[in-house]
Design a protein around this motif. Structure first.
Motif, mmCIF file in Angstrom:
data_model
loop_
_atom_site.group_PDB
_atom_site.id
_atom_site.type_symbol
_atom_site.label_atom_id
_atom_site.label_comp_id
_atom_site.label_asym_id
_atom_site.label_seq_id
_atom_site.Cartn_x
_atom_site.Cartn_y
_atom_site.Cartn_z
ATOM 1 N N TYR A 131 4.552 -6.770 4.795
ATOM 2 C CA TYR A 131 5.560 -5.725 4.607
ATOM 3 C C TYR A 131 4.863 -4.473 4.105
ATOM 4 O O TYR A 131 3.906 -4.547 3.333
ATOM 5 C CB TYR A 131 6.578 -6.150 3.543
ATOM 6 C CG TYR A 131 7.478 -7.290 3.945
ATOM 7 C CD1 TYR A 131 8.509 -7.104 4.855
ATOM 8 C CD2 TYR A 131 7.314 -8.555 3.378
ATOM 9 C CE1 TYR A 131 9.352 -8.147 5.208
ATOM 10 C CE2 TYR A 131 8.154 -9.608 3.725
ATOM 11 C CZ TYR A 131 9.175 -9.395 4.641
ATOM 12 O OH TYR A 131 9.998 -10.428 4.981
ATOM 13 N N ARG A 132 5.349 -3.299 4.559
ATOM 14 C CA ARG A 132 4.847 -2.036 4.027
ATOM 15 C C ARG A 132 5.854 -1.590 2.979
ATOM 16 O O ARG A 132 7.046 -1.591 3.249
ATOM 17 C CB ARG A 132 4.779 -0.962 5.119
ATOM 18 C CG ARG A 132 4.269 -1.405 6.470
ATOM 19 C CD ARG A 132 2.880 -2.002 6.411
ATOM 20 N NE ARG A 132 1.857 -1.101 5.910
ATOM 21 C CZ ARG A 132 1.079 -0.360 6.688
ATOM 22 N NH1 ARG A 132 1.220 -0.386 7.998
ATOM 23 N NH2 ARG A 132 0.156 0.408 6.160
ATOM 24 N N SER A 133 5.373 -1.266 1.806
ATOM 25 C CA SER A 133 6.304 -0.735 0.804
ATOM 26 C C SER A 133 5.635 0.426 0.087
ATOM 27 O O SER A 133 4.414 0.603 0.183
ATOM 28 C CB SER A 133 6.698 -1.823 -0.195
ATOM 29 O OG SER A 133 5.712 -1.962 -1.194
ATOM 30 N N ALA A 134 6.444 1.206 -0.632
ATOM 31 C CA ALA A 134 5.917 2.372 -1.335
ATOM 32 C C ALA A 134 4.818 1.962 -2.310
ATOM 33 O O ALA A 134 3.850 2.686 -2.532
ATOM 34 C CB ALA A 134 7.049 3.080 -2.074
ATOM 35 N N ALA A 135 4.957 0.762 -2.865
ATOM 36 C CA ALA A 135 3.988 0.285 -3.849
ATOM 37 C C ALA A 135 2.742 -0.322 -3.192
ATOM 38 O O ALA A 135 1.826 -0.756 -3.879
ATOM 39 C CB ALA A 135 4.656 -0.743 -4.757
ATOM 40 N N GLY A 136 2.721 -0.368 -1.851
ATOM 41 C CA GLY A 136 1.561 -0.933 -1.163
ATOM 42 C C GLY A 136 1.973 -2.064 -0.235
ATOM 43 O O GLY A 136 3.149 -2.380 -0.106
#
Ligand code: ADP
Ligand code: MG
Length: 331
Positions: free
Chosen positions: A13-18
């Motif tokens: 998964y791509r998330s703002a936190a990495g």
């Protein structure tokens, strides 16, 4: 015949936190008419794996490997082909699905929806098929005229199973289909799923955190930890004679189907599963492992075949624990 084959499937998964590597190199196979159970604590990547099978993940998610359904790779299918495959070839009964029914639409209409969408039946034919499906899941045909609020949780879950069966899929993926139900109803719904699958020769991937539930319904089990399969084999072997310390802990945590006491306090499992964004080196389980060696903190593990006196090769039992490798070498 192999119905479903996963080759080295990874999901990030791509998330703002990495990046979150939720599934990391899973290979599995399922034959027609076979039931495979996938177990593991919350966060081990089970639902991510389930959703990847029908490409239901958020758009920007990175997925690699191969997911072969009847030999055709789900990951490279066109959207049009994928729409046809969903429901018609493979369908999903998900966690808390009974809450997904539309409260203001009749039950019959909702069961007939996939039939209509896939052009399989309309009008009187759809009503006949709906009645037949309700009967198959143990509900009277007149329920078609009712609404979801008139049903209990267990009955609503039966309606979801009827929807999943509507287009006669070859594969059903059931993600914690009974977790929200009470123990008695759980057992009924599970035996319903199992018998429908056996009768119609459908392949089943059943997901649960409860190993005893899976052992009671599935031919084979795969235990996931931190996005990987760490043990896999025939149900009775994995449940009764687990060789990975995590598989053992899960079997001990859920000794009998739906035991409420063990649900509250899983015995033998200290600590928490790791955050997938910050996995420990070596064997991901080593910080919680009661039998870890110094090397477990740095040396990678892989699924090694478990030695059996019978010398059997079919439906091999494998476990990703260094002790399995050491035992083999000692022979
Ligand atoms: P399980 O079904 O075994 O409980 P999941 O597949 O739901 O596990 O989750 C696996 C990991 O992926 C967890 O660490 C979870 O927090 C993370 N995760 C799930 N969905 C997302 C998402 N949309 N974005 C980022 N991380 C996610
Ligand atoms: Mg889940």
């Amino acid at each position: 015949m192999t119905l479903l084959e996963l080759r080295d499937v990874a999901v990030t998964y791509r998330s703002a936190a990495g990046d979150v590597p939720a599934v990391r190199g899973v290979s599995l196979a399922l034959a027609e008419g076979e039931a495979l159970g996938v177990a593991g604590e919350s966060g081990s990547g089970k639902s991510t794996l389930a959703m990847s099978l029908l490409r239901l993940l958020p758009r920007d998610t990175l997925v690699s490997g191969e997911i072969l359904l009847d030999g055709e790779d789900v990951l490279t299918m066109s959207w049009g082909r994928l729409r046809a495959v969903r429901w018609a070839s493979a369908s999903l009964v998900f966690q808390g699905a009974q809450h997904a029914l539309n409260p203001v639409r009749g039950i019959g209409d909702q069961i007939a929806e996939p039939l209509r969408v896939h052009g399989m039946a309309t009008g009187a034919a759809a009503r006949r098929r709906t009645a037949e499906l309700l009967e198959q899941v143990g509900l009277p045909a007149w329920r078609a005229r009712g609404y979801p609020h008139e049903l209990s949780g267990g009955q609503r879950q039966r309606v979801m199973i009827a929807m999943a069966l509507a287009c006669s899929p070859r594969l059903i993926v059931a993600d914690e289909p009974t977790t929200a139900l009470d123990v008695m109803i759980q057992a009924q719904v599970l035996s319903l799923i199992r018998s429908l699958v056996a009768e119609h020769g459908i392949g089943l991937v059943m997901i649960s955190h409860d190993l005893s539930v899976l052992a009671a319904t599935c031919d084979r089990l795969a235990v996931m930890y931190a996005g990987r399969v760490v043990e896999s084999g025939p149900s009775h072997e994995v449940f009764g004679d687990a060789r990975h310390p995590y598989g053992r802990a899960l079997a001990e945590a859920f000794p009998t189907v739906g035991d409420p006491a063990s649900r509250m306090a899983p015995r033998g499992l200290g600590g928490d599963p790791p955050d997938p964004a910050h996995l420990p080196a070596g064997c991901s389980f080593h910080p919680r492992c009661p039998v870890s060696l110094v090397s477990c903190a740095s040396e990678p593990v892989e699924l090694w075949p478990v030695d059996r006196a019978e010398g059997r090769t079919e439906a091999a039992h494998t476990a990703a624990c260094v002790h399995v490798r050491v035992d083999r070498e000692a022979r």
